[in-house]
Design a protein around this motif. Structure first.
Motif, PDB file in Angstrom:
ATOM      1  N   HIS A   1       0.848  -1.194   0.000  1.00 34.09           N
ATOM      2  CA  HIS A   1       0.000   0.000   0.000  1.00 34.09           C
ATOM      3  C   HIS A   1       0.885   1.246   0.000  1.00 34.09           C
ATOM      4  O   HIS A   1       1.928   1.294   0.652  1.00 34.09           O
TER       5      HIS A   1
ATOM      6  N   HIS B   1      -8.190  -1.624   2.221  1.00 31.58           N
ATOM      7  CA  HIS B   1      -7.331  -0.796   3.068  1.00 31.58           C
ATOM      8  C   HIS B   1      -7.891  -0.822   4.488  1.00 31.58           C
ATOM      9  O   HIS B   1      -9.006  -0.367   4.736  1.00 31.58           O
TER      10      HIS B   1
ATOM     11  N   ILE C   1      -3.237  -3.587   4.938  1.00 30.06           N
ATOM     12  CA  ILE C   1      -4.299  -4.061   4.057  1.00 30.06           C
ATOM     13  C   ILE C   1      -4.700  -5.478   4.442  1.00 30.06           C
ATOM     14  O   ILE C   1      -3.953  -6.211   5.095  1.00 30.06           O
TER      15      ILE C   1
END
Length: 200
Positions: free
Chosen positions: A69, A113, A122
């Motif tokens: 992420h 998320h 995540i």
């Protein structure tokens, strides 16, 4: 689709293989070697060193792309964010190939998320097989990840658990501890209730 569990080693996190995706890379490369030709992507559930320690070597061995992420990407080069000093080590020191975000699809997995443990934590959900790879957001003992590390937030973690509690989760595959193949949603709801009770 079959989930292959590579159990955590010492203080390093579980890894899983799902299709052509390896989830987390703290385990020794030799534990992955027999699957190296099947893996084309490594997804890191967050930037902590116990999940990322061997990502450089494993990515090279598998010729795989590394995804994380965007909010946790800096942790791959920042020792304080990766917590690598707790392991007497340095961060992996790599730049990810793919920055992922909410709703992205990699293989058969949807990126959710779920901040709280880290800003870029995540979970990965297969809507086809109803399996959730939960990193350190939630565990199969009804507990949740710590939120007292840099970038952690109890409030965000509680919101993430609320969100996960709405999914139809059968198999729950956490970053630590043993996975469960059925009834994973019960463990998520237990963690949701636990954090609301003020525990931790």
């Amino acid at each position: 689709m079959q989930v292959r569990w590579i159990p955590e080693q010492s203080a390093y996190a579980n890894s899983y293989i799902y299709g052509t995706v390896l989830i987390d890379a703290g385990v020794l490369p030799m534990a992955i070697r027999q699957y190296k030709d099947e893996i084309n992507t490594i997804i890191l559930t967050h930037c902590h060193f116990d999940h990322t320690a061997r990502v450089k070597e494993i990515a090279h061995m598998c010729k795989a792309k590394v995804a994380i992420h965007k909010n946790d990407a800096r942790g791959l080069v920042d020792d304080s964010l990766s917590l690598s000093m707790h392991f007497g080590a340095r961060s992996p020191g790599i730049v990810p190939d793919i920055l992922i975000g909410e709703g992205d699809i990699i293989g058969d997995l949807k990126v959710l998320h779920t901040p709280g443990h880290t800003p870029g934590s995540i979970c990965l959900f297969s809507e086809q097989d109803l399996v959730l790879f939960s990193g350190d957001t939630v565990f199969s003992d009804g507990c949740f990840g710590r939120y007292d590390f840099p970038g952690g937030s109890r409030n965000e973690l509680a919101r993430s658990l609320d969100r996960l509690s709405l999914l139809d989760v059968g198999g729950l595959y956490p970053g630590h501890g043993e996975p469960v193949e059925q009834g994973g949603i019960r463990h998520i709801i237990a963690a949701q209730e636990l954090i609301k009770s003020g525990y931790g």
